[in-house]
Write an enzyme that holds these catalytic residues in place. Structure first.
Site, short mmCIF file in Angstrom:
data_model
loop_
_atom_site.label_atom_id
_atom_site.label_comp_id
_atom_site.label_asym_id
_atom_site.label_seq_id
_atom_site.Cartn_x
_atom_site.Cartn_y
_atom_site.Cartn_z
N ASP A 1 0.81 -1.21 0.00
CA ASP A 1 0.00 0.00 0.00
C ASP A 1 0.85 1.27 0.00
OD1 ASP A 1 0.78 -0.72 2.60
OD2 ASP A 1 -0.91 0.29 3.54
N HIS B 1 -3.28 7.61 7.14
CA HIS B 1 -3.13 6.15 7.15
C HIS B 1 -4.21 5.49 8.01
CE1 HIS B 1 -1.08 2.17 7.41
NE2 HIS B 1 -0.63 2.53 6.21
N HIS C 1 8.63 -0.37 12.55
CA HIS C 1 7.50 -1.07 11.92
C HIS C 1 7.86 -2.55 11.78
CE1 HIS C 1 3.79 -1.37 9.82
NE2 HIS C 1 4.28 -1.44 8.60
#
Length: 301
Positions: A64, A268, A140
């Protein structure tokens, strides 16, 4: 400094929302940040000229955030682009893109440069006389960087009244703008501070997506003018943020508060929620200066 949101939703594209991509215009430079699926369509919708994009920054290799890249590169080729294109992203991005082009028997008629990243420290990616771009190490599930964009206002403002009173020739104006003192015909030295004003404030923009809430980011974004921080979930689903290494709107606001930033932009979003206004409401319980990103939205700072 102008920010155009092309997409700001998490995971998959929908008919009404797009994954992450945005364009930052700063000091007459135009930078594309992330390139989710459908980015080139959004560029057209927002009337952004493809030819102005020479630098693309990819935060990480989740789809994405970069599945639109090969399509955009191919379209540049079909439009007979001639100018160089620079792509900055995690190690592996060159192999991924070139493999797709190779098996499609495609090529670019322009120079395509990949700048692959693997450092977990902040590094300078781009610098010219007007703009500096650095990485911001994110926390992340895979290797991820945010990006810090900073204006470089080296030129001081001329105090025209004083300069004209001293009868200083215009040929010295450029020297004065860059801090030079002036010696008059009689030998008197005029210090630069006496004939100029301080340069304009150097605007800064920090893009932080995707990342779990991590206070180790604070030194990299301390005092920035604008912070774009992911807010995938609301606080009542904080456990999902921790599991997937994302942040909540409240955590994004907490980061903005602790880093003493001037303006927070949320984005987001998970599409599980009925309204993105819920993110703003939650963030404002912690930090007052909150804006909501949304597809097609423009901000000027």
């Amino acid at each position: 400094m102008k920010l155009t949101i092309l997409g700001c939703y998490a995971a998959t594209p929908r008919t009404i929302t797009n994954p992450t991509a945005q364009v930052l215009e700063i000091k007459n430079r135009m930078f594309l940040i992330d390139c989710g699926e459908g980015t080139q369509v959004q560029l057209r919708k927002n009337k952004i000229k493809f030819s102005k994009i020479n630098h693309i920054f990819i935060s990480h290799l989740h789809g994405d955030h970069f599945f639109g890249l090969v399509g955009l590169i191919s379209t540049f080729m079909l439009l007979n682009r001639e100018s160089d294109l620079h792509v900055y992203g995690p190690r592996g991005i060159k192999e991924i893109i070139l493999l797709q082009l190779r098996y499609g028997n495609s090529f670019t008629g322009y120079n395509l440069f990949f700048h692959e990243l693997q450092s977990k420290e902040s590094v300078v990616l781009f610098e010219d006389e007007k703009v500096l771009v650095k990485t911001i190490p994110m926390n992340h599930r895979i290797y991820t960087n945010g990006f810090l964009f900073q204006e470089k206002n080296r030129e001081r403002k001329l105090n025209i009244d004083k300069i004209q009173n001293l009868e200083i020739d215009v040929v010295y104006y450029q020297k004065i703008k860059y801090g030079g003192d002036i010696t008059l015909a009689d030998g008197l030295v005029i210090p630069n501070s006496a004939i100029t004003f301080e340069p304009e404030h150097e605007k800064t923009y920090a893009f932080c997506s995707d990342t779990v809430y991590d206070e180790q980011l604070i030194p990299f974004i301390e005092g920035v003018d604008v912070l774009y921080h992911e807010s995938t979930f609301l606080e009542n689903e904080k456990h999902l943020a921790e599991k997937t290494k994302h942040s909540t709107a409240k955590q994004a606001a907490k980061m903005a508060l602790r880093a003493n930033v001037k303006q927070l932009v949320l984005g987001h979003y998970s599409t599980r929620y009925e309204s993105i206004e819920l993110f703003k409401e939650e963030a404002e319980t912690v930090f007052p200066h909150v804006l909501l990103a949304d597809d097609g939205k423009e901000f000027e700072f």
